[in-house]
Design an enzyme around this catalytic site. Structure first.
Site, mmCIF file in Angstrom:
data_model
loop_
_atom_site.group_PDB
_atom_site.id
_atom_site.type_symbol
_atom_site.label_atom_id
_atom_site.label_comp_id
_atom_site.label_asym_id
_atom_site.label_seq_id
_atom_site.Cartn_x
_atom_site.Cartn_y
_atom_site.Cartn_z
ATOM 1 N N CYS A 1 -10.957 30.584 65.053
ATOM 2 C CA CYS A 1 -10.930 29.235 64.491
ATOM 3 C C CYS A 1 -9.488 28.744 64.516
ATOM 4 C CB CYS A 1 -11.455 29.260 63.058
ATOM 5 S SG CYS A 1 -11.483 27.641 62.274
ATOM 6 N N HIS B 1 -20.701 26.819 64.028
ATOM 7 C CA HIS B 1 -19.344 27.006 63.500
ATOM 8 C C HIS B 1 -18.745 25.665 63.066
ATOM 9 C CE1 HIS B 1 -15.167 28.878 63.751
ATOM 10 N NE2 HIS B 1 -14.908 27.584 63.710
ATOM 11 N N GLU B 2 -18.861 24.653 63.935
ATOM 12 C CA GLU B 2 -18.247 23.351 63.616
ATOM 13 C C GLU B 2 -18.930 22.697 62.425
ATOM 14 O OE1 GLU B 2 -15.477 22.697 64.754
ATOM 15 O OE2 GLU B 2 -15.566 24.220 66.323
ATOM 16 N N HIS C 1 -17.832 23.748 59.014
ATOM 17 C CA HIS C 1 -16.607 23.129 58.505
ATOM 18 C C HIS C 1 -16.919 21.912 57.621
ATOM 19 C CE1 HIS C 1 -13.273 25.245 60.403
ATOM 20 N NE2 HIS C 1 -13.871 25.218 61.581
#
Ligand code: NI
Length: 184
Positions: A100, A142-143, A146
């Site tokens: 990341c 993953h994004e 966030h």
């Protein structure tokens, strides 16, 4: 526009829940998307979420032309995804190494849904509705994490499989083939 500073883990702005985008196609959103694209390109990342540049909105971008780890996989299309929703397809999950841009120099082994459907809107407000598997599915998960203040280290099951790249390599945990995993 501008290459922005990417916030690093420990900054509380990475831990907030981001807000939905309400207006599409305006200058402010266009400028944000341009800044994110410039920043992702400058960092050689596979993806970026708006909170990583300190903007608390539900906007992510991602895309990979050629992934040396998945030479047979179709490239991940360059995508602007706003107000995303993710739905797993089936029960299967898989583990792989992640990095990341907000956790520089480190890698961790993370379990993700193997197949997903994701929906959202692009910068003009047009609907996006896709299915993805493998690396594509991983980057999207993953994004989108966030946007809820979740960083990949939160999802590591085995803490031995988290560390700095040279140390993981020296220990034989992270192989050379795992390295081109571009941070997101
Ligand atoms: Ni990230």
């Amino acid at each position: 526009m501008a290459v922005c500073e990417v916030l690093r883990m420990g900054d509380p702005r990475l831990r907030r829940r981001a807000e939905d985008v309400e207006r599409f196609g305006d200058v402010a959103l266009g400028n944000l998307i341009t800044d994110m694209l410039d920043t992702m390109k400058a960092c050689d990342g596979a993806g970026l979420a708006a909170p990583q540049i300190g903007v608390p909105l539900r906007v992510v971008i991602f895309g990979v032309e050629n992934n040396p780890r998945y030479p047979d996989a179709p490239p991940v299309p360059q995508t602007v995804l706003i107000n995303p929703e993710i739905m797993p397809i089936g029960e299967a999950s898989e583990e792989d190494w992640e990095g990341c841009l907000s956790v520089p120099g480190m890698r961790g082994l993370v379990r993700r849904h193997a197949r997903i459907r994701y929906r959202g809107r692009d910068g003009e407000g047009q609907p996006i509705d896709r299915q993805a598997s493998g690396f594509h599915a991983r980057v999207v998960q993953h994004e989108c994490d966030h946007l809820d203040g979740i960083l990949y280290p939160d999802r590591i099951e085995d803490r031995q499989m988290f560390g700095f790249i040279p140390e993981l390599q020296a220990a034989g945990l992270l192989g050379a083939a795992d390295l081109p995993a571009e941070p997101a």
